[in-house]
Scaffold this motif. Sequence first.
Motif, PDB file in Angstrom:
ATOM      1  N   MET A   1       0.824  -1.203   0.000  1.00 19.48           N
ATOM      2  CA  MET A   1       0.000   0.000   0.000  1.00 19.48           C
ATOM      3  C   MET A   1       0.863   1.260   0.000  1.00 19.48           C
ATOM      4  O   MET A   1       0.684   2.161  -0.818  1.00 19.48           O
ATOM      5  CB  MET A   1      -0.914  -0.012   1.231  1.00 19.48           C
ATOM      6  CG  MET A   1      -1.795   1.207   1.371  1.00 19.48           C
ATOM      7  SD  MET A   1      -3.097   1.298   0.129  1.00 19.48           S
ATOM      8  CE  MET A   1      -4.183   0.009   0.726  1.00 19.48           C
ATOM      9  N   ILE A   2       1.867   1.294   0.922  1.00 18.03           N
ATOM     10  CA  ILE A   2       2.715   2.492   1.027  1.00 18.03           C
ATOM     11  C   ILE A   2       3.535   2.685  -0.243  1.00 18.03           C
ATOM     12  O   ILE A   2       3.633   3.796  -0.773  1.00 18.03           O
ATOM     13  CB  ILE A   2       3.631   2.387   2.263  1.00 18.03           C
ATOM     14  CG1 ILE A   2       2.799   2.418   3.543  1.00 18.03           C
ATOM     15  CG2 ILE A   2       4.655   3.525   2.263  1.00 18.03           C
ATOM     16  CD1 ILE A   2       3.592   2.186   4.802  1.00 18.03           C
ATOM     17  N   SER A   3       4.113   1.597  -0.761  1.00 16.02           N
ATOM     18  CA  SER A   3       4.928   1.718  -1.975  1.00 16.02           C
ATOM     19  C   SER A   3       4.068   2.154  -3.162  1.00 16.02           C
ATOM     20  O   SER A   3       4.503   2.935  -4.015  1.00 16.02           O
ATOM     21  CB  SER A   3       5.640   0.404  -2.280  1.00 16.02           C
ATOM     22  OG  SER A   3       4.707  -0.610  -2.591  1.00 16.02           O
ATOM     23  N   GLY A   4       2.821   1.652  -3.233  1.00 18.55           N
ATOM     24  CA  GLY A   4       1.922   2.053  -4.311  1.00 18.55           C
ATOM     25  C   GLY A   4       1.620   3.538  -4.273  1.00 18.55           C
ATOM     26  O   GLY A   4       1.637   4.219  -5.307  1.00 18.55           O
ATOM     27  N   VAL A   5       1.358   4.072  -3.083  1.00 15.88           N
ATOM     28  CA  VAL A   5       1.096   5.508  -2.934  1.00 15.88           C
ATOM     29  C   VAL A   5       2.337   6.324  -3.301  1.00 15.88           C
ATOM     30  O   VAL A   5       2.239   7.369  -3.960  1.00 15.88           O
ATOM     31  CB  VAL A   5       0.641   5.824  -1.489  1.00 15.88           C
ATOM     32  CG1 VAL A   5       0.554   7.333  -1.274  1.00 15.88           C
ATOM     33  CG2 VAL A   5      -0.703   5.182  -1.205  1.00 15.88           C
ATOM     34  N   LEU A   6       3.514   5.835  -2.906  1.00 16.99           N
ATOM     35  CA  LEU A   6       4.754   6.552  -3.232  1.00 16.99           C
ATOM     36  C   LEU A   6       5.008   6.573  -4.740  1.00 16.99           C
ATOM     37  O   LEU A   6       5.466   7.589  -5.279  1.00 16.99           O
ATOM     38  CB  LEU A   6       5.937   5.907  -2.502  1.00 16.99           C
ATOM     39  CG  LEU A   6       5.959   6.094  -0.985  1.00 16.99           C
ATOM     40  CD1 LEU A   6       7.123   5.322  -0.362  1.00 16.99           C
ATOM     41  CD2 LEU A   6       6.073   7.581  -0.615  1.00 16.99           C
ATOM     42  N   TYR A   7       4.703   5.459  -5.419  1.00 20.88           N
ATOM     43  CA  TYR A   7       4.852   5.436  -6.888  1.00 20.88           C
ATOM     44  C   TYR A   7       3.875   6.414  -7.544  1.00 20.88           C
ATOM     45  O   TYR A   7       4.223   7.100  -8.510  1.00 20.88           O
ATOM     46  CB  TYR A   7       4.639   4.024  -7.428  1.00 20.88           C
ATOM     47  CG  TYR A   7       5.898   3.190  -7.478  1.00 20.88           C
ATOM     48  CD1 TYR A   7       6.894   3.457  -8.422  1.00 20.88           C
ATOM     49  CD2 TYR A   7       6.106   2.142  -6.591  1.00 20.88           C
ATOM     50  CE1 TYR A   7       8.051   2.694  -8.471  1.00 20.88           C
ATOM     51  CE2 TYR A   7       7.272   1.372  -6.629  1.00 20.88           C
ATOM     52  CZ  TYR A   7       8.231   1.654  -7.572  1.00 20.88           C
ATOM     53  OH  TYR A   7       9.384   0.910  -7.622  1.00 20.88           O
TER      54      TYR A   7
END
Length: 322
Positions: A1-7
């Motif tokens: 979830m966090i990596s998706g938002v950062l991308y």
Amino acid sequence: MISGVLYALLAGMLWGLIFVGPLIVPDYPAALQSTGRYLALGIIALPLAWLGRQRLRQLTHKDWLTALALTMMGNLIYYVCLASAIQRTGAPVSTMIIGTLPVVIPVCANLLYSQRDGKRSWASLAPALFCIAAGLACVNIAELHGGLPDFSWWRYGSGIALALVSVACWAWYALRNARWLRENPDKNPMMWATAQALVTLPVSLFGYAAACLWLNVHQPGFAQPFGPRPVVFIGLMFAIAILCSWVGAMCWNVASQRLPTVIVGPLIVFETLAGLLYTFMLRQQTPPWLTVGGIVLLVCGVVMAVRAKPEKPLVQSVSDHG
């Protein structure tokens, strides 16, 4: 979830650069900027096309014509109108108008594809549309109150009209591109992106030559073929092509794979916020409170619109009961 938002955040920050490009080279006509950007993208696509030549051979003549139509509407015409709008209205107004795309696309889908994909209630979309309209009004009032160089109502009004045309172009591109991908599930999405970049090359090359000929007649003092600041112009075109058209799209694809659609949809607002941030950094000033209020209204409207859940299509509902 966090990596998706950062991308998604990284994609938005990269896409926001397209709104400051026309401000960095304001003395370059929009047609030259648009064809220059996509000429750079086409050059970048050549080695990628060579590596994926086996997959590209799977495309039919009709597929290549579809890629050409998509690249004309979603790339060249879209960016000519956007760059012209930014030069006429200033970046904040055009950025906010483009920021309505996450709502314009669902509204168009509601009108065109509700039988297949389900329909959103107009009552649930109404508050979001009101928030967006109010936000756009706030930013327009703030920009007009702040004063624009070489202002005229014709220039400003035509800039808003061009921004609306660019929204229509990209909405059509998004819907038509998604339809092709659904109709061709066996085709690789990255290969399809490369095909579109590849057909951009001859079209943008022809367009760039036509723009130079037009300038030769109407602005004979304009240095050919790369203008008065060739190093800045060429560097900017390749930077936008690589960062916005290629890396930004890849980051967004990764985010789309890692996040549910209901979450990733509102995150496209990062592009609008990044464009506004870069614009005010370039101006070396803080946005007025009216502009800040307009931005908040736009973000709230987009989030409300994307969170409005579609009703199931009638055919699907009947089959579920069966």
